[in-house]
Write a protein that holds these residues in place. Structure first.
Motif, mmCIF file in Angstrom:
data_model
loop_
_atom_site.group_PDB
_atom_site.id
_atom_site.type_symbol
_atom_site.label_atom_id
_atom_site.label_comp_id
_atom_site.label_asym_id
_atom_site.label_seq_id
_atom_site.Cartn_x
_atom_site.Cartn_y
_atom_site.Cartn_z
ATOM 1 N N MET A 10 45.636 -40.187 41.721
ATOM 2 C CA MET A 10 46.561 -39.994 40.612
ATOM 3 C C MET A 10 47.987 -40.378 41.001
ATOM 4 O O MET A 10 48.692 -41.058 40.272
ATOM 5 C CB MET A 10 46.524 -38.538 40.141
ATOM 6 C CG MET A 10 47.417 -38.252 38.940
ATOM 7 S SD MET A 10 47.207 -36.552 38.349
ATOM 8 C CE MET A 10 48.380 -36.538 36.976
ATOM 9 N N SER A 14 50.300 -44.052 40.230
ATOM 10 C CA SER A 14 51.454 -43.936 39.340
ATOM 11 C C SER A 14 52.555 -44.912 39.761
ATOM 12 O O SER A 14 52.570 -45.401 40.892
ATOM 13 C CB SER A 14 52.003 -42.509 39.363
ATOM 14 O OG SER A 14 52.569 -42.219 40.640
ATOM 15 N N ASP A 81 46.028 -37.667 33.624
ATOM 16 C CA ASP A 81 46.999 -38.580 34.248
ATOM 17 C C ASP A 81 48.403 -38.433 33.676
ATOM 18 O O ASP A 81 49.253 -39.304 33.883
ATOM 19 C CB ASP A 81 46.555 -40.046 34.155
ATOM 20 C CG ASP A 81 45.269 -40.313 34.925
ATOM 21 O OD1 ASP A 81 45.016 -39.589 35.907
ATOM 22 O OD2 ASP A 81 44.526 -41.228 34.545
ATOM 23 N N ARG A 168 44.222 -45.470 30.925
ATOM 24 C CA ARG A 168 43.064 -44.638 30.624
ATOM 25 C C ARG A 168 42.435 -45.088 29.313
ATOM 26 O O ARG A 168 43.112 -45.261 28.312
ATOM 27 C CB ARG A 168 43.465 -43.172 30.537
ATOM 28 C CG ARG A 168 42.283 -42.235 30.618
ATOM 29 C CD ARG A 168 42.740 -40.804 30.822
ATOM 30 N NE ARG A 168 41.612 -39.930 31.083
ATOM 31 C CZ ARG A 168 41.078 -39.725 32.255
ATOM 32 N NH1 ARG A 168 41.565 -40.348 33.298
ATOM 33 N NH2 ARG A 168 40.048 -38.923 32.410
#
Length: 230
Positions: A10, A14, A81, A168
């Motif tokens: 995660m 990013s 997320d 996503r």
């Protein structure tokens, strides 16, 4: 879920995490805490002094404000997320909203000390915070300006867009949950989803909704020739 591996994916995936050195990334990961909340549980209470930045690895959370449990105004919904809680940390103040798990939520918590260390060491992190705060202001303005005649399709698109982070493609939501979260009947939600699916904006399966790239670029009114009565 392997927490360490999921948290690393995660953060490293990013925009701000990708700019950290291996040593910096290890420092951030070592400070993180894991937490799970079942549906309906409070993740972060209104009025508490902010101590963490919250990263949602799985599930959907609702941020709302209000004076009682019977009077709540929804600010936004966050899906996997997404991060929330930066405003109260930046301002070193108590939280002005409540975060509740709409579905079972698996979170990673970044302590204030690590949050402040990132602010003082990472330009990419500060750019991310600036963008996130600006987006929240825009969402609040849009919420206040939302016309009463907005269609059910528009409301569902805005909700799904708010829950989708990054690349996503799917949200683990049933049609019943989607209806409840948008304050409409399941029948109305099903009809609106079918119209949006037929327009190529999303796909609908039994326990998840698939998102398309086109969904992020349109309003339902621009795509659908007629609307569902509200």
């Amino acid at each position: 879920m392997d927490f360490d591996a999921a948290a690393e994916r995660m953060i490293a995936g990013s925009s701000w995490g990708a700019e950290l050195s291996p040593c910096e990334l290890r420092r951030v990961l070592a400070s993180m805490e894991e937490r799970t909340h079942d549906t309906g549980q409070v993740i972060a209470a209104e009025g508490e002094l902010a101590a963490y930045w919250y990263g949602l690895m799985e599930g959907v959370a609702r941020l709302s404000v209000g004076t009682s449990r019977f009077s709540k105004s929804t600010l936004e919904h966050g899906g996997a997320d997404t991060w929330f809680g930066e405003g109260a940390l930046v301002n070193a103040e108590v939280r002005r909203y409540q975060a509740v798990a709409v579905t079972r939520c698996h979170l990673v918590l970044l302590p204030r000390r690590t949050f402040e260390w990132l602010r003082s060491h990472s330009l990419a992190f500060n750019h991310y915070l600036q963008s996130s705060l600006a987006t929240r202001v825009e969402e609040c303005v849009a919420l206040c300006a939302q016309p009463l005649e907005s269609t059910i399709e528009d409301r569902i698109l805005k909700f799904l867009d708010g829950c989708a982070a990054g690349d996503r493609k799917t949200l683990a939501l049933t049609q019943s949950q989607l209806a409840r979260l948008n304050g409409i009947s399941r029948q109305r939600a099903n009809l609106a989803l079918a119209r949006l699916r037929d327009a190529g904006l999303l796909s609908v399966e039994r326990k998840q909704i698939g998102l398309t790239a086109a969904m992020h670029r349109v309003d339902a009114a621009d795509t659908l020739s007629t609307t569902v009565p509200s």
